[in-house]
Design an enzyme around this catalytic site. Structure first.
Site, short mmCIF file in Angstrom:
data_model
loop_
_atom_site.label_atom_id
_atom_site.label_comp_id
_atom_site.label_asym_id
_atom_site.label_seq_id
_atom_site.Cartn_x
_atom_site.Cartn_y
_atom_site.Cartn_z
N THR A 276 0.92 -1.44 -0.37
CA THR A 276 -0.03 0.01 -0.18
C THR A 276 1.45 1.35 0.02
O THR A 276 0.49 2.50 -0.68
CB THR A 276 -1.13 -0.05 1.22
OG1 THR A 276 -2.02 -1.04 1.12
CG2 THR A 276 -1.65 1.39 1.28
N ASN B 223 -5.87 -9.29 -7.69
CA ASN B 223 -6.42 -10.14 -6.58
C ASN B 223 -7.30 -10.90 -6.24
O ASN B 223 -7.62 -11.76 -6.19
CB ASN B 223 -5.85 -8.97 -5.51
CG ASN B 223 -6.81 -7.88 -5.54
OD1 ASN B 223 -5.99 -7.08 -6.31
ND2 ASN B 223 -7.71 -7.20 -5.27
N SER C 295 5.20 -6.95 -2.30
CA SER C 295 4.41 -7.29 -1.13
C SER C 295 4.82 -8.40 -0.53
O SER C 295 5.19 -9.55 -1.29
CB SER C 295 3.16 -7.41 -1.03
OG SER C 295 2.13 -7.22 0.37
N THR D 92 13.85 3.97 10.66
CA THR D 92 14.41 3.03 11.37
C THR D 92 14.39 1.45 10.91
O THR D 92 13.09 1.46 10.58
CB THR D 92 14.95 2.65 13.04
OG1 THR D 92 15.68 4.26 13.18
CG2 THR D 92 15.73 1.39 12.70
N CYS E 242 -13.67 -6.35 2.19
CA CYS E 242 -12.56 -5.12 2.37
C CYS E 242 -12.02 -5.18 3.68
O CYS E 242 -12.51 -6.03 4.52
CB CYS E 242 -14.11 -4.82 2.50
SG CYS E 242 -14.74 -3.66 1.44
N HIS F 96 3.79 -10.45 2.31
CA HIS F 96 2.92 -11.36 3.12
C HIS F 96 2.28 -12.02 2.19
O HIS F 96 1.64 -12.90 2.24
CB HIS F 96 2.19 -11.11 3.97
CG HIS F 96 1.49 -9.22 3.60
ND1 HIS F 96 0.02 -10.47 3.56
CD2 HIS F 96 0.59 -8.44 3.24
CE1 HIS F 96 -0.55 -9.09 3.16
NE2 HIS F 96 0.03 -8.14 2.91
N GLN G 159 0.81 -9.77 -6.35
CA GLN G 159 -0.03 -10.75 -6.70
C GLN G 159 0.48 -12.19 -7.81
O GLN G 159 0.78 -13.08 -7.88
CB GLN G 159 -0.91 -11.06 -7.08
CG GLN G 159 -2.17 -10.04 -6.47
CD GLN G 159 -2.47 -10.73 -4.61
OE1 GLN G 159 -2.03 -12.09 -4.96
NE2 GLN G 159 -3.22 -10.16 -3.58
N1 PLP Z 1 -1.73 -4.32 -4.16
C1 PLP Z 1 -1.78 -5.79 -5.00
C2 PLP Z 1 -2.25 -5.87 -5.96
C3 PLP Z 1 -3.31 -6.19 -3.47
O1 PLP Z 1 -2.85 -7.35 -3.90
C4 PLP Z 1 -2.84 -6.10 -2.37
C5 PLP Z 1 -3.07 -6.16 -1.02
O2 PLP Z 1 -4.18 -7.17 -1.04
C6 PLP Z 1 -1.90 -4.59 -1.88
C7 PLP Z 1 -1.80 -4.14 -3.26
C8 PLP Z 1 -2.00 -3.94 -0.84
O3 PLP Z 1 -0.33 -4.09 0.11
P1 PLP Z 1 -0.11 -4.35 1.09
O4 PLP Z 1 -0.83 -5.77 2.13
O5 PLP Z 1 1.47 -5.27 1.69
O6 PLP Z 1 -0.17 -3.27 1.67
#
Ligand code: PLP
Length: 370
Positions: free
Chosen positions: A73, A141, A191, A229, A314, A193, A171
């Site tokens: 994000t 996503n 990302s 940091t 959401c 995670h 993704q």
């Molecule tokens: N972009 C896409 C395509 C995503 O699927 C997501 C997470 O759902 C994000 C951005 C945001 O990722 P993060 O959770 O690392 O902020």
């Protein structure tokens, strides 16, 4: 609560990989500020630079071009700051972290399979007479549909004399081969995670020469591009996850996903698999079961120990009409019956079998009720 027996929500977040958990656990008891010049500080700095190399390798980027953020994000927000003063367009199916950061941008439509409308792109480009900015995700996503980013970036550069291009590859990374040079983009978002690293860490790759408007100022961390940091353990976990993801094969997963979709189609002939005619990620399936609300499906599956998402998940937990499915021309009453099933590299046939059985019960009960 630990993960349910059958976790099929990898696009929301992937389970932490043992490689990531291992290094993070070890680093939590290692002291050192990466900006300090003493031994422990230099050791922390080495941890970060090792991770930078590992994450950069996943997308064939130059490590020095990659800066760590607190997630995708932030990386998307940061990339979009470079659009200031430029005529900007984003696709209609971008993640909210792009859409919200691109207020005022032109929104380029997609076709019924979720692929960018090339005529609309041409029309937009023909209207642009000043520096431009284009943001197009690599894989969606919700649907897994893949955009021909390399082709579109090449076309945009051929038509527009001054264009910056951003790609959200969150993704796709780790599930498809991704190479920033081959894509031909200036900014690439990742990302941790989504590929089995910890939550709360991501990266933005900024190709040489592309401007970056830092929004966190203070210390000179990340070569002055992002002050604060660094979370050393989380970054190291991201690096370990990226390395593990780089050596993974997805063809078995794609075959398993395809078998699953065939099984669902055999149960209910009005079921729709969204974007099925477009190239898609190997792990994602967006399934519409007309007449059964997404929330009802998600809750029934949850009771059966199976975790999936509603078509649009959401952060508040409530589900609103999916802007992605709407952009693909799907009426809201149908998209309100969409769920997203996203597999992981370790998802096995037994898990898919449990999902198909539970979903089939829902579909058959719907017939009885109808
Ligand atoms: N972009 C896409 C395509 C995503 O699927 C997501 C997470 O759902 C994000 C951005 C945001 O990722 P993060 O959770 O690392 O902020």
């Amino acid at each position: 609560m630990t993960a349910p027996a059958t976790y099929l929500d990898y696009n929301a977040t992937a389970p932490l990989r043992p490689e990531a958990a291992g290094i993070m656990t070890a680093l939590l008891s290692e002291t050192g500020n990466p900006s300090s010049v003493h031994g422990p500080g230099r050791q922390a700095r080495r941890r970060i630079e090792d991770a930078r190399e590992q994450v950069a390798a996943l997308v064939a980027a130059v490590p020095a071009d990659l800066l760590f953020t607190a997630g995708a994000t932030e990386a998307n927000n940061l990339a979009l700051r470079a659009s200031a003063g430029r005529v900007t367009a984003v696709s209609a199916i971008e993640h909210d972290s792009v859409r919200a950061a691109a207020a005022g941008a032109a929104v380029l439509p997609v076709d019924g399979e979720g692929r960018l409308d090339r005529d609309a792109l041409e029309t937009w480009m023909a209207s642009v007479s000043s520096p431009a900015f284009l943001s197009l995700m690599l894989a969606n996503n919700e649907t897994g549909v893949i955009q021909p980013v390399a082709e579109i970036a090449a076309r945009a550069r051929a038509v527009l004399s001054d264009v910056l291009i951003h790609c959200d590859a969150v993704q796709a990374a780790g599930r498809l081969p991704v190479c920033i040079d081959a894509l031909g983009v200036d900014y690439l978002t990742l990302s941790s995670h989504k590929l089995g690293g910890p939550q709360g860490v991501g990266a933005l790759v900024v190709a040489a020469g592309a401007p970056l408007a830092a929004d966190r100022v203070g210390g000179g961390q990340e070569r002055g591009r992002r002050a604060g940091t660094e979370p050393v353990a989380a970054i190291a976990g991201f690096g370990a996850a990226a390395s593990a993801a780089a050596s993974e094969g997805w063809s078995d997963t794609a075959a398993r996903r395809d078998r699953m979709e065939r099984a669902l189609l055999a149960v209910a002939d009005d079921v729709r698999i969204v974007g099925a005619r477009a190239p898609r990620l190997p792990n994602t399936s967006c399934i519409v079961l007309p007449g059964v609300a997404s929330e009802t499906q998600v809750m029934a599956l949850d009771l059966a120990g199976i975790a999936v998402s509603a078509g649009a998940a959401c952060s508040s937990g409530k589900v609103s009409a999916s802007h992605v499915l709407r952009a693909m021309g799907m009426p809201d009453d149908l998209s309100a019956s969409a769920i997203r099933v996203s597999l992981g590299p370790g998802t096995d046939d037994a898990e898919i079998g449990r999902f198909v059985a539970a979903w089939s019960t829902l579909a058959k009960n719907r017939r009885v009720a109808a």
